[in-house]
Scaffold this motif. Sequence first.
Motif, PDB file in Angstrom:
ATOM      1  N   GLY A 123       0.811  -1.218   0.000  1.00  0.00           N
ATOM      2  CA  GLY A 123       0.000   0.000   0.000  1.00  0.00           C
ATOM      3  C   GLY A 123       0.837   1.257   0.000  1.00  0.00           C
ATOM      4  O   GLY A 123       2.035   1.227  -0.277  1.00  0.00           O
ATOM      5  N   ARG A 124       0.208   2.368   0.349  1.00  0.00           N
ATOM      6  CA  ARG A 124       0.889   3.658   0.347  1.00  0.00           C
ATOM      7  C   ARG A 124       0.786   4.381   1.696  1.00  0.00           C
ATOM      8  O   ARG A 124       1.161   5.540   1.817  1.00  0.00           O
ATOM      9  N   ASN A 125       0.259   3.679   2.699  1.00  0.00           N
ATOM     10  CA  ASN A 125       0.118   4.267   4.028  1.00  0.00           C
ATOM     11  C   ASN A 125       1.420   4.072   4.804  1.00  0.00           C
ATOM     12  O   ASN A 125       1.716   2.977   5.275  1.00  0.00           O
ATOM     13  N   VAL A 126       2.191   5.146   4.913  1.00  0.00           N
ATOM     14  CA  VAL A 126       3.506   5.054   5.534  1.00  0.00           C
ATOM     15  C   VAL A 126       3.404   4.657   6.998  1.00  0.00           C
ATOM     16  O   VAL A 126       4.187   3.828   7.499  1.00  0.00           O
ATOM     17  N   GLN A 169       8.061   8.338   2.656  1.00  0.00           N
ATOM     18  CA  GLN A 169       7.164   9.269   1.970  1.00  0.00           C
ATOM     19  C   GLN A 169       7.515   9.341   0.492  1.00  0.00           C
ATOM     20  O   GLN A 169       6.647   9.493  -0.369  1.00  0.00           O
ATOM     21  N   GLU A 171       9.791   6.967  -1.057  1.00  0.00           N
ATOM     22  CA  GLU A 171      10.110   5.663  -1.628  1.00  0.00           C
ATOM     23  C   GLU A 171       9.425   4.575  -0.820  1.00  0.00           C
ATOM     24  O   GLU A 171       9.616   4.481   0.391  1.00  0.00           O
ATOM     25  N   PRO A 172       8.585   3.759  -1.433  1.00  0.00           N
ATOM     26  CA  PRO A 172       7.834   2.750  -0.693  1.00  0.00           C
ATOM     27  C   PRO A 172       8.733   1.672  -0.104  1.00  0.00           C
ATOM     28  O   PRO A 172       9.852   1.457  -0.564  1.00  0.00           O
TER      29      PRO A 172
END
Length: 235
Positions: A123-126, A169, A171-172
Motif C-alpha cells: 500500500g501507500r500508508n507510511v 514518503q 520511496e515505498p
Amino acid sequence: MPAQLVSIEAAPDLVDQVYRALLGAISSGALAPGERITQEDIAQRLSVSRQPVLQALRLLKKDGFVHDAPGRGVLVAPLDADWMRKVYQVRGALDVLAARLAAAQRFRIDPRLLERGRRAARGRNVEAMIDADLAFHQAIYEASGNPLIGQSADQHWRHLRRAMGAVLQAEPQRETLWDEHEAIAAAIAAGHAQRAAQLSEEHVARASEALGRRLAQQLARTASASTPTRKGDKA
C-alpha cells in the motif's frame, strides 16, 4: 506525622499526551526539521496550558528530538544519516539478542503479523508500514522473556520512526523486507538460535545501509533545493 509531598503542577498523563502528540508530529514531518516551536503556540494548538507543554518539550530535548533555539522556543532537530546509523547499531545488538532468546523458546510469531506487513508494504500508508514493522519486532522482544530488551529498543525506535517516515514518503517499503522477516520467524520457531541471530543481524545491517543511503540522498536534495541560485549560475 505524614510525609510532606511537593504538589505536581501538571498531571503526568497530560504531559505524556503532549509529548506523544509532538513526537508524532515530528515523526510524520508535520513539524519539519529546523522548524521553530514555542510553548504558547503548542499550548494553543493542543488546547492545554503551557505547563505540560514545557514539561513535554524538556523530555523531547532530553531525547534529542528538539534543540535550544536562539531567542524564544526550540527547533525541531535535523535528520542526520550518520546518527541514524549509530541508532541502528544499538538496535541491531538488541534484535540479535532478542532473536536468540526467542528461538530458545521456539516462539511462533503470529502469521497475521506477517500478512499485515505484506499488505502494508503493497500500500501507500507510511504509518501502516512502520507500525507493522515495529509490531513484528516487538513480538520478538516480548518473546525473548527479557523486558529490558523492549524497553531499551523503544527509545531507538522513536528515532527510527522519524527517519523511516521521511524516507518512505518518497520511496515505498520493499516487500522483500517481509521475506526477511518470515525467514527470521521460521528460524525462531524451529529453535535455531544461531540462524535466527545471524538473519536478524543481516536484516538490520541491510536496513541500516538502505535507510542511511536514502536519507543522505534525500537530505542532499533538500539542501540543494534550498540553496538560492546566484546570479550568473546556470538554472
